[in-house]
Design an enzyme around this catalytic site. Structure first.
Site, short mmCIF file in Angstrom:
data_model
loop_
_atom_site.label_atom_id
_atom_site.label_comp_id
_atom_site.label_asym_id
_atom_site.label_seq_id
_atom_site.Cartn_x
_atom_site.Cartn_y
_atom_site.Cartn_z
N ASP A 38 0.86 -1.18 0.00
CA ASP A 38 0.00 0.00 0.00
C ASP A 38 0.90 1.23 0.00
O ASP A 38 2.05 1.16 0.45
CB ASP A 38 -0.91 0.01 1.24
N ASN A 86 -5.39 -5.01 -6.54
CA ASN A 86 -6.60 -4.40 -5.97
C ASN A 86 -6.50 -2.88 -5.81
O ASN A 86 -7.52 -2.20 -5.86
CB ASN A 86 -6.87 -5.04 -4.60
N SER A 138 -14.61 -3.71 -11.85
CA SER A 138 -15.78 -3.10 -11.19
C SER A 138 -16.97 -3.31 -12.11
O SER A 138 -16.82 -3.54 -13.32
CB SER A 138 -15.54 -1.60 -10.99
N SER A 140 -18.48 -0.88 -12.94
CA SER A 140 -18.22 0.27 -13.83
C SER A 140 -17.27 -0.11 -14.97
O SER A 140 -17.08 0.69 -15.89
CB SER A 140 -17.60 1.43 -13.04
N TYR A 151 -13.26 6.76 -14.18
CA TYR A 151 -13.23 5.49 -13.44
C TYR A 151 -13.63 4.33 -14.34
O TYR A 151 -12.96 3.29 -14.38
CB TYR A 151 -14.16 5.59 -12.24
N LYS A 155 -11.55 0.93 -15.50
CA LYS A 155 -11.96 -0.44 -15.17
C LYS A 155 -12.27 -1.27 -16.43
O LYS A 155 -12.08 -2.49 -16.42
CB LYS A 155 -13.14 -0.42 -14.19
N VAL A 184 -19.64 -1.75 -2.67
CA VAL A 184 -19.09 -2.48 -1.52
C VAL A 184 -18.98 -1.52 -0.33
O VAL A 184 -18.46 -0.40 -0.47
CB VAL A 184 -17.69 -3.07 -1.87
N THR A 191 -17.59 7.39 2.81
CA THR A 191 -17.09 8.78 2.79
C THR A 191 -17.46 9.46 1.47
O THR A 191 -17.89 10.61 1.45
CB THR A 191 -15.55 8.80 2.97
P1 NAD Z 1 -10.15 1.91 -0.36
O1 NAD Z 1 -9.93 3.33 -0.70
O2 NAD Z 1 -10.90 1.58 0.87
O3 NAD Z 1 -8.77 1.13 -0.31
C1 NAD Z 1 -7.86 1.28 -1.36
C2 NAD Z 1 -6.46 1.09 -0.83
O4 NAD Z 1 -5.57 1.23 -1.96
C3 NAD Z 1 -6.06 2.15 0.21
O5 NAD Z 1 -5.44 1.54 1.32
C4 NAD Z 1 -5.08 3.04 -0.56
O6 NAD Z 1 -4.08 3.63 0.26
C5 NAD Z 1 -4.49 2.07 -1.57
N1 NAD Z 1 -3.94 2.76 -2.73
C6 NAD Z 1 -4.52 3.75 -3.47
N2 NAD Z 1 -3.68 4.16 -4.42
C7 NAD Z 1 -2.54 3.42 -4.29
C8 NAD Z 1 -1.30 3.39 -4.98
N3 NAD Z 1 -1.04 4.25 -5.99
N4 NAD Z 1 -0.38 2.48 -4.61
C9 NAD Z 1 -0.60 1.64 -3.57
N5 NAD Z 1 -1.75 1.63 -2.87
C10 NAD Z 1 -2.70 2.52 -3.23
O7 NAD Z 1 -10.87 1.30 -1.67
P2 NAD Z 1 -11.85 0.02 -1.78
O8 NAD Z 1 -13.25 0.50 -1.75
O9 NAD Z 1 -11.40 -1.03 -0.87
O10 NAD Z 1 -11.55 -0.40 -3.30
C11 NAD Z 1 -10.51 -1.31 -3.61
C12 NAD Z 1 -10.58 -1.66 -5.09
O11 NAD Z 1 -11.89 -2.15 -5.39
C13 NAD Z 1 -10.34 -0.49 -6.03
O12 NAD Z 1 -9.62 -0.95 -7.16
C14 NAD Z 1 -11.74 -0.07 -6.42
O13 NAD Z 1 -11.78 0.58 -7.67
C15 NAD Z 1 -12.44 -1.42 -6.46
N6 NAD Z 1 -13.90 -1.37 -6.29
C16 NAD Z 1 -14.45 -0.83 -5.16
C17 NAD Z 1 -15.83 -0.81 -5.05
C18 NAD Z 1 -16.52 -0.23 -3.83
O14 NAD Z 1 -17.75 -0.02 -3.88
N7 NAD Z 1 -15.84 0.02 -2.73
C19 NAD Z 1 -16.64 -1.32 -6.07
C20 NAD Z 1 -16.03 -1.87 -7.20
C21 NAD Z 1 -14.65 -1.90 -7.29
#
Ligand code: NAD
Length: 254
Positions: A38, A86, A138, A140, A151, A155, A184, A191
């Site tokens: 991360d 991820n 996603s 999306s 976005y 994706k 999710v 937020t």
């Molecule tokens: P989140 O923001 O809670 O967690 C993402 C993590 O990735 C964070 O800890 C952040 O510090 C880290 N990160 C961001 N940019 C980075 C970089 N350049 N290098 C290393 N680490 C980095 O996000 P989430 O909701 O857990 O989403 C995780 C993944 O799932 C993403 O790819 C997101 O697009 C995808 N996703 C999320 C949802 C949703 O509804 N939450 C839905 C579909 C897809």
């Protein structure tokens, strides 16, 4: 606790929070030795400490940092069984006419460049163990929605990378698949909803229900642990004949 990943070595990006944290915890609970990556080091180190994993502070969009990460990974152990791409960012909604190109570039840098960079440097390690890659796409990445072009484009690209790379590495026994989650319930998702609701003068719960949950036949958000379950399936031998595929986990959202 299970044994589905006993003796396996797994690297999860974006493992300091949300879905990545849930995946890292689930993989460790199934016996994997987990490398947590991360750019937010405190969060990542705290999760790593809780599950007996190893934390790496890396920005996945930077080639020098990613190259060093996989070099360290190779020096510490022989090969890699699972890479979960991820890490990703979800930007606020913006229409094309008002596009902020710095925001566009930032999204593509993490969500697309980050995926191909980790893939590039992981493949030599995955070849040693007939490993597998799970990419986080996603819903999306299957359909565009108003204000989501940066976005969505990123994706759709993740799904394209999944299909292309699956063809390139299939001969080495390496499988490459993607997950396509709907909404999710991570802290960052809540937020984002709260920020948008404040901007639009709406109630966050009403906004969530109307625009995200209402369109899902199960009528609820998805838990990070449910995405971890799907990641475990694709990473495990149970999915041994599945590659180049995209798995929706969307509570029936259309
Ligand atoms: P989140 O923001 O809670 O967690 C993402 C993590 O990735 C964070 O800890 C952040 O510090 C880290 N990160 C961001 N940019 C980075 C970089 N350049 N290098 C290393 N680490 C980095 O996000 P989430 O909701 O857990 O989403 C995780 C993944 O799932 C993403 O790819 C997101 O697009 C995808 N996703 C999320 C949802 C949703 O509804 N939450 C839905 C579909 C897809």
């Amino acid at each position: 606790m299970g044994t589905q990943l006993e003796g396996k070595r797994a690297l999860v990006t974006g493992a300091g929070a949300g879905i990545g944290e849930a995946i890292a915890r689930r993989f460790a609970g199934e016996g994997a030795s987990v490398l947590l990556v991360d750019r937010a080091c405190d969060a990542c180190e705290s999760v790593a400490g809780a599950i007996g994993g190893r934390a790496f502070t890396v920005d996945v969009s930077r080639e020098d940092e990613v190259a060093q990460l996989f070099q360290a990974c190779d020096e510490e152990g022989d090969g890699l069984d699972v890479l979960v791409n991820n890490a990703g960012i979800v930007p606020p909604r913006v229409d094309a006419e008002a596009m902020d190109m710095a925001l566009w570039d930032a999204v593509q840098a993490v969500n697309v460049r980050g995926v191909i960079l980790c893939t590039k440097y992981a493949i030599p390690l995955l070849k040693k163990r007939r490993g597998t890659i799970v990419n986080m796409a996603s819903l999306s990445g299957l359909q565009g929605r108003r204000g989501h072009s940066p976005y969505s484009a990123s994706k759709f690209a993740v799904r394209a990378i999944t299909e292309s790379v699956a063809q390139e590495v299939g001969g080495y026994g390496i499988r490459v698949n993607s997950l396509c989650p709907g909404t999710v319930g991570t802290a960052s998702m809540h937020t984002r909803i709260a920020t948008r609701a404040a901007k639009e003068g709406r109630d966050p719960d009403e906004l969530l229900q109307t625009e995200f949950v209402g369109g899902a036949v199960l009528g609820r958000v998805i838990e990070p642990d449910e995405i971890a379950d799907a990641a475990l399936f694709l990473a495990s031998d149970a999915a041994g004949a599945i590659t180049g595929e995209h798995l929706r986990i969307d509570a029936g959202r259309r």
